[in-house]
Design an enzyme around this catalytic site. Structure first.
Site, PDB file in Angstrom:
ATOM      1  N   THR A 195       0.813  -1.218   0.000  1.00 25.00           N
ATOM      2  CA  THR A 195       0.000   0.000   0.000  1.00 25.00           C
ATOM      3  C   THR A 195       0.845   1.267   0.000  1.00 25.00           C
ATOM      4  O   THR A 195       1.954   1.276   0.556  1.00 25.00           O
ATOM      5  CB  THR A 195      -0.914  -0.016   1.248  1.00 25.00           C
ATOM      6  N   ASP A 196       0.287   2.335  -0.553  1.00 24.50           N
ATOM      7  CA  ASP A 196       0.967   3.642  -0.494  1.00 24.50           C
ATOM      8  C   ASP A 196       1.098   4.143   0.939  1.00 24.50           C
ATOM      9  O   ASP A 196       1.909   5.029   1.221  1.00 24.50           O
ATOM     10  CB  ASP A 196       0.228   4.682  -1.357  1.00 24.50           C
ATOM     11  N   GLU A 197       0.286   3.591   1.856  1.00 20.70           N
ATOM     12  CA  GLU A 197       0.313   4.091   3.240  1.00 20.70           C
ATOM     13  C   GLU A 197       1.655   3.844   3.924  1.00 20.70           C
ATOM     14  O   GLU A 197       1.941   4.452   4.949  1.00 20.70           O
ATOM     15  CB  GLU A 197      -0.823   3.467   4.064  1.00 20.70           C
ATOM     16  N   TYR A 214      -1.845  -0.320  11.075  1.00 17.49           N
ATOM     17  CA  TYR A 214      -2.047  -0.976   9.774  1.00 17.49           C
ATOM     18  C   TYR A 214      -0.825  -0.745   8.873  1.00 17.49           C
ATOM     19  O   TYR A 214      -0.206  -1.693   8.387  1.00 17.49           O
ATOM     20  CB  TYR A 214      -3.317  -0.441   9.084  1.00 17.49           C
ATOM     21  N   LYS A 244       2.210  -3.308   7.608  1.00 18.12           N
ATOM     22  CA  LYS A 244       2.377  -3.563   6.166  1.00 18.12           C
ATOM     23  C   LYS A 244       3.819  -3.220   5.755  1.00 18.12           C
ATOM     24  O   LYS A 244       4.438  -3.938   4.966  1.00 18.12           O
ATOM     25  CB  LYS A 244       1.396  -2.721   5.340  1.00 18.12           C
TER      26      LYS A 244
HETATM   27  P1  NAD Z   1     -10.054  -6.995   2.286  1.00 18.26           P
HETATM   28  O1  NAD Z   1     -10.091  -6.600   3.709  1.00 18.26           O
HETATM   29  O2  NAD Z   1     -11.266  -6.789   1.438  1.00 18.26           O
HETATM   30  O3  NAD Z   1      -9.634  -8.528   2.137  1.00 18.26           O
HETATM   31  C1  NAD Z   1      -8.603  -9.116   2.886  1.00 18.26           C
HETATM   32  C2  NAD Z   1      -8.720 -10.609   2.701  1.00 18.26           C
HETATM   33  O4  NAD Z   1      -7.649 -11.240   3.423  1.00 18.26           O
HETATM   34  C3  NAD Z   1     -10.034 -11.199   3.249  1.00 18.26           C
HETATM   35  O5  NAD Z   1     -10.568 -12.103   2.330  1.00 18.26           O
HETATM   36  C4  NAD Z   1      -9.607 -11.879   4.540  1.00 18.26           C
HETATM   37  O6  NAD Z   1     -10.441 -12.961   4.903  1.00 18.26           O
HETATM   38  C5  NAD Z   1      -8.203 -12.312   4.181  1.00 18.26           C
HETATM   39  N1  NAD Z   1      -7.344 -12.522   5.358  1.00 18.26           N
HETATM   40  C6  NAD Z   1      -7.141 -11.662   6.373  1.00 18.26           C
HETATM   41  N2  NAD Z   1      -6.284 -12.199   7.260  1.00 18.26           N
HETATM   42  C7  NAD Z   1      -5.939 -13.407   6.771  1.00 18.26           C
HETATM   43  C8  NAD Z   1      -5.077 -14.433   7.233  1.00 18.26           C
HETATM   44  N3  NAD Z   1      -4.394 -14.301   8.376  1.00 18.26           N
HETATM   45  N4  NAD Z   1      -4.939 -15.542   6.472  1.00 18.26           N
HETATM   46  C9  NAD Z   1      -5.639 -15.687   5.328  1.00 18.26           C
HETATM   47  N5  NAD Z   1      -6.480 -14.773   4.860  1.00 18.26           N
HETATM   48  C10 NAD Z   1      -6.621 -13.623   5.567  1.00 18.26           C
HETATM   49  O7  NAD Z   1      -8.795  -6.223   1.689  1.00 18.26           O
HETATM   50  P2  NAD Z   1      -8.509  -5.572   0.264  1.00 18.26           P
HETATM   51  O8  NAD Z   1      -8.954  -4.167   0.308  1.00 18.26           O
HETATM   52  O9  NAD Z   1      -8.960  -6.489  -0.799  1.00 18.26           O
HETATM   53  O10 NAD Z   1      -6.907  -5.552   0.307  1.00 18.26           O
HETATM   54  C11 NAD Z   1      -6.139  -6.621  -0.219  1.00 18.26           C
HETATM   55  C12 NAD Z   1      -4.673  -6.259  -0.143  1.00 18.26           C
HETATM   56  O11 NAD Z   1      -4.435  -5.045  -0.861  1.00 18.26           O
HETATM   57  C13 NAD Z   1      -4.177  -6.008   1.286  1.00 18.26           C
HETATM   58  O12 NAD Z   1      -2.889  -6.550   1.411  1.00 18.26           O
HETATM   59  C14 NAD Z   1      -4.141  -4.490   1.397  1.00 18.26           C
HETATM   60  O13 NAD Z   1      -3.165  -4.080   2.326  1.00 18.26           O
HETATM   61  C15 NAD Z   1      -3.762  -4.106  -0.028  1.00 18.26           C
HETATM   62  N6  NAD Z   1      -4.196  -2.780  -0.453  1.00 18.26           N
HETATM   63  C16 NAD Z   1      -5.507  -2.404  -0.276  1.00 18.26           C
HETATM   64  C17 NAD Z   1      -5.898  -1.150  -0.757  1.00 18.26           C
HETATM   65  C18 NAD Z   1      -7.317  -0.665  -0.603  1.00 18.26           C
HETATM   66  O14 NAD Z   1      -7.578   0.522  -0.862  1.00 18.26           O
HETATM   67  N7  NAD Z   1      -8.284  -1.498  -0.229  1.00 18.26           N
HETATM   68  C19 NAD Z   1      -4.969  -0.305  -1.384  1.00 18.26           C
HETATM   69  C20 NAD Z   1      -3.648  -0.756  -1.531  1.00 18.26           C
HETATM   70  C21 NAD Z   1      -3.274  -1.992  -1.070  1.00 18.26           C
HETATM   71  O1  DAU Z   2      -4.147   4.116   0.469  1.00 19.11           O
HETATM   72  C1  DAU Z   2      -4.375   2.739   0.432  1.00 19.11           C
HETATM   73  C2  DAU Z   2      -5.175   2.343   1.627  1.00 19.11           C
HETATM   74  O2  DAU Z   2      -6.480   2.854   1.418  1.00 19.11           O
HETATM   75  C3  DAU Z   2      -5.236   0.843   1.864  1.00 19.11           C
HETATM   76  O3  DAU Z   2      -3.944   0.374   2.125  1.00 19.11           O
HETATM   77  C4  DAU Z   2      -6.167   0.514   3.027  1.00 19.11           C
HETATM   78  O4  DAU Z   2      -6.297  -0.886   3.173  1.00 19.11           O
HETATM   79  C5  DAU Z   2      -7.520   1.106   2.732  1.00 19.11           C
HETATM   80  O5  DAU Z   2      -8.381   0.907   3.829  1.00 19.11           O
HETATM   81  C6  DAU Z   2      -7.400   2.598   2.440  1.00 19.11           C
HETATM   82  O6  DAU Z   2      -7.048   3.328   3.633  1.00 19.11           O
HETATM   83  P1  DAU Z   2      -7.734   4.725   3.990  1.00 19.11           P
HETATM   84  O7  DAU Z   2      -7.615   4.929   5.436  1.00 19.11           O
HETATM   85  O8  DAU Z   2      -7.255   5.816   3.090  1.00 19.11           O
HETATM   86  O9  DAU Z   2      -9.265   4.353   3.546  1.00 19.11           O
HETATM   87  P2  DAU Z   2     -10.664   4.627   4.247  1.00 19.11           P
HETATM   88  O10 DAU Z   2     -11.700   4.220   3.257  1.00 19.11           O
HETATM   89  O11 DAU Z   2     -10.735   4.077   5.614  1.00 19.11           O
HETATM   90  O12 DAU Z   2     -10.689   6.215   4.365  1.00 19.11           O
HETATM   91  C7  DAU Z   2     -10.498   7.049   3.228  1.00 19.11           C
HETATM   92  C8  DAU Z   2     -10.513   8.493   3.730  1.00 19.11           C
HETATM   93  O13 DAU Z   2     -11.831   8.800   4.188  1.00 19.11           O
HETATM   94  C9  DAU Z   2      -9.609   8.758   4.897  1.00 19.11           C
HETATM   95  O14 DAU Z   2      -9.073  10.066   4.799  1.00 19.11           O
HETATM   96  C10 DAU Z   2     -10.526   8.671   6.109  1.00 19.11           C
HETATM   97  C11 DAU Z   2     -11.837   9.193   5.557  1.00 19.11           C
HETATM   98  N1  DAU Z   2     -13.056   8.633   6.170  1.00 19.11           N
HETATM   99  C12 DAU Z   2     -13.186   7.270   6.234  1.00 19.11           C
HETATM  100  C13 DAU Z   2     -14.303   6.690   6.801  1.00 19.11           C
HETATM  101  C14 DAU Z   2     -14.430   5.199   6.877  1.00 19.11           C
HETATM  102  C15 DAU Z   2     -14.075   9.470   6.637  1.00 19.11           C
HETATM  103  O15 DAU Z   2     -13.977  10.715   6.533  1.00 19.11           O
HETATM  104  N2  DAU Z   2     -15.172   8.904   7.181  1.00 19.11           N
HETATM  105  C16 DAU Z   2     -15.332   7.555   7.313  1.00 19.11           C
HETATM  106  O16 DAU Z   2     -16.371   7.113   7.871  1.00 19.11           O
END
Ligand code: NAD
Ligand code: DAU
Length: 335
Positions: free
Chosen positions: A123-125, A147, A151
């Site tokens: 992730t970019d985070e 988180y 990561k």
């Molecule tokens: P998600 O929360 O929708 O899915 C995570 C999945 O991992 C689920 O199916 C969960 O059951 C599984 N999981 C969790 N812990 C586990 C374990 N210990 N063993 C096996 N399975 C397990 O997440 P997502 O948004 O699809 O993210 C997927 C990947 O992409 C993550 O690594 C996340 O850090 C990365 N990522 C997410 C975002 C985003 O914006 N959602 C952005 C950049 C990177």
């Molecule tokens: O940047 C990549 C990341 O993006 C991933 O690695 C993470 O898994 C994913 O959860 C996401 O993280 P963020 O914290 O950026 O996403 P989130 O959807 O939780 O929040 C997006 C923005 O919105 C953030 O600035 C917080 C704000 N927010 C979020 C929620 C849930 C609100 O203002 N209100 C809310 O209720």
């Protein structure tokens, strides 16, 4: 390719599996623990495909990982498995430490034992917040939350396996994903479903935080490029084409759902809240990747998907998610 996709029952993992299975003809085994975020419903359209197999298990469990490798002798592991919600990491970091640290370690050991190619989905985070400019793969790691810190730790472990054991491992770091099948704890699906139900729209702080949005299918395709063509030991960023403030995203969702701005409620800010994310993607673009979705078009498609697929979100919104919501926001959702 024969792939072991860990965390493939989640939002981005299932998007990746769908694309690889249906467009690339890969053979796929998914290993997933099915936490609250992992759902077999995400496989509904390809569950019976002959090249698809699902095994329930945790990546931190060496026996489950060994069984998944024995099942179909993969050529590569793609690791999506993670705890992914920043707010949950602030409330209860323990699962983040065990899945990201121990889980990644167990997968790396398995990849080393079988000489498998390995892609870590990151992730970019891990770079922290950037007020101006854009992060490149050379930017220092400065994570803010449990988180992103865990990561970042997983990424460092992956790089150590390349340096120490010459494991052919690559890392792909994405910006904020959105699209169908995203669990409604995240900003965009939360706001869409709350708007459709007439629930308040909780904006953290002033809402002027900026996120760099990428459609989940674009990130999934970028991971495919990195898996196939990335140079071992390298990191590839995949950022979306558009940046938006949270408040602008919420206002557009209000327009697309035909609701009104009186639903917006500014609530307490997230502790340690990163102000802005921005990723450069030149390195992955050089592998032939380019995003297909602009945010405006992708957001319209996403709102339409949630409107049309209540079968997918109704069981979530009427289940444990309600309790999570009450804990996190101090109020109940409408029925
Ligand atoms: P998600 O929360 O929708 O899915 C995570 C999945 O991992 C689920 O199916 C969960 O059951 C599984 N999981 C969790 N812990 C586990 C374990 N210990 N063993 C096996 N399975 C397990 O997440 P997502 O948004 O699809 O993210 C997927 C990947 O992409 C993550 O690594 C996340 O850090 C990365 N990522 C997410 C975002 C985003 O914006 N959602 C952005 C950049 C990177
Ligand atoms: O940047 C990549 C990341 O993006 C991933 O690695 C993470 O898994 C994913 O959860 C996401 O993280 P963020 O914290 O950026 O996403 P989130 O959807 O939780 O929040 C997006 C923005 O919105 C953030 O600035 C917080 C704000 N927010 C979020 C929620 C849930 C609100 O203002 N209100 C809310 O209720």
């Amino acid at each position: 390719m024969r792939l072991l996709v860990c965390g493939g029952a989640g939002f981005i993992g299932s998007t990746f599996v769908r694309i690889r299975l249906l467009e690339h003809g890969d053979e796929i085994t998914v290993l997933d623990k099915l936490t609250y975020a992992g759902r077999e419903e995400n496989f509904r359209d390809f569950a019976d495909h002959p090249n698809f197999q699902f095994l329930r298990g945790a990546i931190e469990d060496p026996a489950a990982v060994a069984a998944a490798i024995a099942a179909r002798a993969p050529e590569a592991i793609a690791n999506f498995a993670a705890e992914t919600h920043v707010d949950r990491s602030i409330a209860a970091p323990d699962a983040f430490v065990s899945t990201h640290a121990l889980g990644t370690y167990v997968l790396l050991e398995a990849a080393r034992a079988h000489r498998l190619r390995y892609v870590q989905v990151s992730t970019d985070e891990v770079y922290g917040s950037v007020d101006v400019g854009t992060f490149s793969e050379k930017s220092p790691l400065a994570p803010s939350s449990p988180y992103s810190a865990t990561k970042a730790g997983a990424d460092l472990l992956v790089q150590s396996y390349f340096r120490t054991y010459e494991l052919p491992a690559v890392i792909c770091r994405g910006s904020n994903n959105y699209g169908p099948y995203q669990y409604p704890e995240k900003l965009i699906p939360l706001m869409i479903l709350n708007a459709l139900h007439g629930d308040a729209l909780p904006v953290y702080g002033d809402g002027l935080q900026v996120r760099n949005w990428i459609h989940c299918s674009d990130f999934a395709r970028a991971i495919g490029h990195v898996l196939e063509q990335g140079i071992a030991g390298e990191v590839y960023n995949a950022g979306g084409p558009d940046e938006q403030t949270n408040i602008a995203v919420v206002k557009r969702i209000i327009e697309l759902t035909g609701t009104d701005e009186s639903l917006i409620e500014h609530v307490s800010d997230r502790p340690g809240h990163d102000r802005r994310y921005s990723l450069s993607s030149e390195k992955v673009r050089a592998l032939g990747w380019a995003p297909r979705f602009r945010f405006s078009e992708g957001l319209e498609q996403t709102v339409a998907w949630y409107r049309e697929n209540s079968w997918w979100w109704e069981p979530i919104r009427s289940g444990d998610y309600r309790e999570y919501y009450e804990r996190q926001y101090g109020r109940s959702l409408q029925a």
